[in-house]
Design an enzyme around this catalytic site. Sequence first.
Site, PDB file in Angstrom:
ATOM      1  N   GLU A 117     -16.033  -5.632  -8.559  1.00  0.00           N
ATOM      2  CA  GLU A 117     -16.129  -4.307  -7.914  1.00  0.00           C
ATOM      3  C   GLU A 117     -15.223  -4.259  -6.704  1.00  0.00           C
ATOM      4  O   GLU A 117     -15.146  -5.239  -5.952  1.00  0.00           O
ATOM      5  CB  GLU A 117     -17.547  -4.096  -7.366  1.00  0.00           C
ATOM      6  CG  GLU A 117     -18.585  -3.731  -8.353  1.00  0.00           C
ATOM      7  CD  GLU A 117     -19.951  -3.884  -7.711  1.00  0.00           C
ATOM      8  OE1 GLU A 117     -20.419  -2.948  -7.076  1.00  0.00           O
ATOM      9  OE2 GLU A 117     -20.538  -4.978  -7.850  1.00  0.00           O
ATOM     10  N   LYS A 119     -14.283  -3.687  -2.958  1.00  0.00           N
ATOM     11  CA  LYS A 119     -15.084  -3.769  -1.725  1.00  0.00           C
ATOM     12  C   LYS A 119     -14.663  -2.617  -0.831  1.00  0.00           C
ATOM     13  O   LYS A 119     -13.574  -2.622  -0.254  1.00  0.00           O
ATOM     14  CB  LYS A 119     -14.840  -5.113  -1.040  1.00  0.00           C
ATOM     15  CG  LYS A 119     -15.764  -5.364   0.117  1.00  0.00           C
ATOM     16  CD  LYS A 119     -15.608  -6.809   0.594  1.00  0.00           C
ATOM     17  CE  LYS A 119     -16.582  -7.146   1.693  1.00  0.00           C
ATOM     18  NZ  LYS A 119     -16.506  -6.271   2.835  1.00  0.00           N
ATOM     19  N   ASP A 121     -14.324  -0.155   2.267  1.00  0.00           N
ATOM     20  CA  ASP A 121     -14.255  -0.451   3.687  1.00  0.00           C
ATOM     21  C   ASP A 121     -15.133   0.533   4.447  1.00  0.00           C
ATOM     22  O   ASP A 121     -14.682   1.572   4.899  1.00  0.00           O
ATOM     23  CB  ASP A 121     -12.792  -0.348   4.146  1.00  0.00           C
ATOM     24  CG  ASP A 121     -12.523  -1.239   5.324  1.00  0.00           C
ATOM     25  OD1 ASP A 121     -13.472  -1.916   5.769  1.00  0.00           O
ATOM     26  OD2 ASP A 121     -11.379  -1.265   5.799  1.00  0.00           O
ATOM     27  N   TYR A 229     -24.341  -0.975  -4.387  1.00  0.00           N
ATOM     28  CA  TYR A 229     -23.797  -2.191  -5.007  1.00  0.00           C
ATOM     29  C   TYR A 229     -24.804  -3.302  -5.270  1.00  0.00           C
ATOM     30  O   TYR A 229     -24.455  -4.301  -5.872  1.00  0.00           O
ATOM     31  CB  TYR A 229     -22.577  -2.720  -4.255  1.00  0.00           C
ATOM     32  CG  TYR A 229     -22.807  -3.129  -2.808  1.00  0.00           C
ATOM     33  CD1 TYR A 229     -23.669  -4.162  -2.469  1.00  0.00           C
ATOM     34  CD2 TYR A 229     -22.098  -2.506  -1.798  1.00  0.00           C
ATOM     35  CE1 TYR A 229     -23.840  -4.547  -1.152  1.00  0.00           C
ATOM     36  CE2 TYR A 229     -22.264  -2.881  -0.465  1.00  0.00           C
ATOM     37  CZ  TYR A 229     -23.144  -3.905  -0.159  1.00  0.00           C
ATOM     38  OH  TYR A 229     -23.307  -4.287   1.141  1.00  0.00           O
ATOM     39  N   LYS A 318      -9.979 -10.864  -0.517  1.00  0.00           N
ATOM     40  CA  LYS A 318      -9.434  -9.826   0.355  1.00  0.00           C
ATOM     41  C   LYS A 318      -7.998  -9.457  -0.017  1.00  0.00           C
ATOM     42  O   LYS A 318      -7.229 -10.307  -0.478  1.00  0.00           O
ATOM     43  CB  LYS A 318      -9.459 -10.305   1.816  1.00  0.00           C
ATOM     44  CG  LYS A 318     -10.847 -10.549   2.359  1.00  0.00           C
ATOM     45  CD  LYS A 318     -11.666  -9.297   2.284  1.00  0.00           C
ATOM     46  CE  LYS A 318     -12.647  -9.024   3.348  1.00  0.00           C
ATOM     47  NZ  LYS A 318     -12.381  -9.050   4.696  1.00  0.00           N
ATOM     48  N   CYS A 412      17.970  14.482  26.605  1.00  0.00           N
ATOM     49  CA  CYS A 412      18.181  13.762  25.347  1.00  0.00           C
ATOM     50  C   CYS A 412      18.796  12.390  25.636  1.00  0.00           C
ATOM     51  O   CYS A 412      19.813  12.307  26.337  1.00  0.00           O
ATOM     52  CB  CYS A 412      19.105  14.576  24.440  1.00  0.00           C
ATOM     53  SG  CYS A 412      19.608  13.665  22.970  1.00  0.00           S
ATOM     54  N   CYS A 415      22.595  12.663  24.017  1.00  0.00           N
ATOM     55  CA  CYS A 415      23.657  13.561  24.505  1.00  0.00           C
ATOM     56  C   CYS A 415      23.393  14.115  25.895  1.00  0.00           C
ATOM     57  O   CYS A 415      24.264  14.769  26.476  1.00  0.00           O
ATOM     58  CB  CYS A 415      23.868  14.702  23.515  1.00  0.00           C
ATOM     59  SG  CYS A 415      22.534  15.909  23.550  1.00  0.00           S
ATOM     60  N   CYS A 430      15.661  17.999  21.423  1.00  0.00           N
ATOM     61  CA  CYS A 430      16.930  18.013  22.146  1.00  0.00           C
ATOM     62  C   CYS A 430      17.573  19.369  21.874  1.00  0.00           C
ATOM     63  O   CYS A 430      17.605  19.836  20.732  1.00  0.00           O
ATOM     64  CB  CYS A 430      17.806  16.883  21.611  1.00  0.00           C
ATOM     65  SG  CYS A 430      19.550  17.147  21.903  1.00  0.00           S
ATOM     66  N   CYS A 436      25.115  17.211  19.825  1.00  0.00           N
ATOM     67  CA  CYS A 436      24.430  15.924  20.017  1.00  0.00           C
ATOM     68  C   CYS A 436      24.819  14.982  18.879  1.00  0.00           C
ATOM     69  O   CYS A 436      24.643  15.309  17.699  1.00  0.00           O
ATOM     70  CB  CYS A 436      22.915  16.130  20.024  1.00  0.00           C
ATOM     71  SG  CYS A 436      21.996  14.582  20.062  1.00  0.00           S
TER      72      CYS A 436
HETATM   73  O1  I6G Z   1     -20.292  -6.143   1.746  1.00  0.00           O
HETATM   74  C1  I6G Z   1     -20.396  -6.048   0.431  1.00  0.00           C
HETATM   75  C2  I6G Z   1     -19.585  -5.188  -0.250  1.00  0.00           C
HETATM   76  C3  I6G Z   1     -19.676  -5.071  -1.609  1.00  0.00           C
HETATM   77  C4  I6G Z   1     -21.336  -6.831  -0.249  1.00  0.00           C
HETATM   78  C5  I6G Z   1     -21.434  -6.730  -1.641  1.00  0.00           C
HETATM   79  C6  I6G Z   1     -20.581  -5.828  -2.316  1.00  0.00           C
HETATM   80  O2  I6G Z   1     -20.694  -5.754  -3.625  1.00  0.00           O
HETATM   81  C7  I6G Z   1     -19.788  -4.916  -4.310  1.00  0.00           C
HETATM   82  N1  I6G Z   1     -22.335  -7.477  -2.295  1.00  0.00           N
HETATM   83  C8  I6G Z   1     -23.122  -8.308  -1.621  1.00  0.00           C
HETATM   84  C9  I6G Z   1     -24.083  -9.131  -2.361  1.00  0.00           C
HETATM   85  C10 I6G Z   1     -23.035  -8.412  -0.235  1.00  0.00           C
HETATM   86  N2  I6G Z   1     -22.148  -7.695   0.434  1.00  0.00           N
HETATM   87  C11 I6G Z   1     -23.884  -9.340   0.529  1.00  0.00           C
END
Ligand code: I6G
Length: 678
Positions: A117, A119, A121, A229, A318, A412, A415, A430, A436
Amino acid sequence: MSNSLTELQQKISALRDELDQHNYAYYVLDDPKVPDAEYDRLFQELKAIEADHPELITPDSPTQRVGAIPLSAFETVQHQVPMLSLDNAFSDEDLRDFDKRVKDRLKSNVDIEYACEPKLDGLAISLIYRNGVLERGATRGDGQNGEDITQNVRTIGTVPLKLRGNGYPEVLEVRGEIYMPKDGFEKLNQQARLDGSKVFVNPRNAAAGSLRMLDSRITAKRPLELCAYSVGLVEGGDMATTHTEVLQQLNGWGFKINKHMATAKSIEECLSYHQKLGELRDGLAYDIDGIVFKVNDLELQRELGFVSRAPRWAIAYKFPAQEQVTKLVDVEFQVGRTGAVTPVARLEPVFVGGVTVSNATLHNRDEIERLGVRVGDSVVIRRAGDVIPQVVSVVLERRPEDAREIVFPDDCPVCGSPVETVAGEAVARCTGGLTCQAQRKEAIKHYASRKAMDIEGLGDKLVEQLVDEQLIDSVVDLYSLDLEAVSNLERMGQKSAQNLLDGIENSKQTTLPRFIYALGIREVGEATARTLAQSLGSLEAIAAADTEQLQTINDVGPVVAHFIHEWFCRAEHQQLVEALKEAGVSWENLAVKEVAELPLAGQTYVVTGTLERFSRDEAKAFLQELGAKVAGSVSKKTQCVVTGPGAGSKLTKAQELGVEVIDEQAFVDLLRGFGINV
Ligand code: I6G
């Protein structure tokens, strides 16, 4: 009386059910069943009944998402099942090592199935449901204790207030990520810049800030979403036996799960998945910072257990970070083709978003003030996708004593002409025009560029060299360049010089849209140049048109009309066009077609997401060439939406309204069908 109360209760219950169904279709299935207006109508109807009968309001009513009375503080709550963190992998080798550890511990020599999956942000969240009703929402905090933010999570459309269907445990803790989609983040910041309120550094900070508002009525206005998740506490019921099946269960009970979720039969398949999602990353509607891989079989997960505070059965691989801290070494002021003076941050090189960055834009004077940045500061650089790297914040704690204030120039830097800022505009310009040298160089680069005159062999560096060596002063001079003089330039031989002159010669025969675009009139991009050419047929007609006539053209508003008219009124521009024609630049005039005669006349298209073959402007130009109007938002009047990966709310809206949606290949086929060669 009791009879009418029962009737009312039935009515309320029916309205709530219907609204819940629509919410589910909209948020979870991404397949809205009714237009927004219909949803609003039902919502208002329910609200009106509840206003007359407050005693009938229940916490799970869809009307209860608008926020509540502000809190003075969040209460601390304990997680009965600790919310763990994940170990990270930063390379393929790290991921293979993880797989090896898993197999060693399970004493297995067969491939392990993993759930994969993205992750997201955002912020980890815990939601507790008792008998299917949302009881508590809490932040992760330190994993043991978090903050009770129930009032806030209740305002988020993708957080079910009660679960759908049946079969869920008596107590169910759902965990997931609350995040802010990129387009919502951009809009929020745009508005904040206009209001002078807080501008957020990135979607994650915007989500965090929004979720931690003591006044949940503010949270209710923020574009937050939940992606589930995993589960934590489960009492009075059983869940499925694999992670992916658990997610399917959650989906059925009303939670949004990630569409890109997949299973991999081996760690090598996990690596391919990571690579594939890495390629999709920039086009997604939300930020992701990696991929989470989990052993799919929950029994094996239990066997593997935990080490310190992270599960042994999961890892986050990551992607390269999109933000890094580096030092602002200097600020230079660049002058663009239209005179815009842009402050550019010179940085200590830093690896961010997968490339080494040593320059970032500071946009304009207001932005420098807003950031409060000084030369010598440690700054956070963000580079997401193909977007120009930005300075997003300053690490004030690290400000050195000799940090120097940035002074925006009054004159500027190239020029010396005065720099002016038009009231209401953020951009300083400018006033030197083509006197220029910077503006001249940029104008020549633009003229020679691929979408303009397409002069082969004449790149930006060579333009700089030709101007610096005083071989050219304007685009007209290109046509009298001397072979001998060019071949004497540094790093230029006789052959390259001849190639350049051939390139210039070959570009003389051009098209009217290209020529108009090449002139570099403010706000006249490729698309507008095409429409101008098609609508008026000749340069003479465009030059003779007044602002009123220009505004009758598709996509030309008062501002653009003013720039076009003003450009052609100036004697030096008229002389320039004449000189270019005399030098041999030529094109064919176009037969003016009334827009009504064009095949897509009267139809409105919307282009959204990232197309592979075209920029959005190019796609727009082709559609306009066929007579279509291209709009920025989807409405009932939209004929068709052209979508690429990353299409977000516009696609949803189109589906909601039942508007035709086509992908890039269908778009290419459409263009080809009308004889446009793409
Ligand atoms: O921080 C997380 C993002 C996504 C997760 C996670 C996750 O699963 C898609 N799954 C677990 C088990 C944990 N943090 C602890």
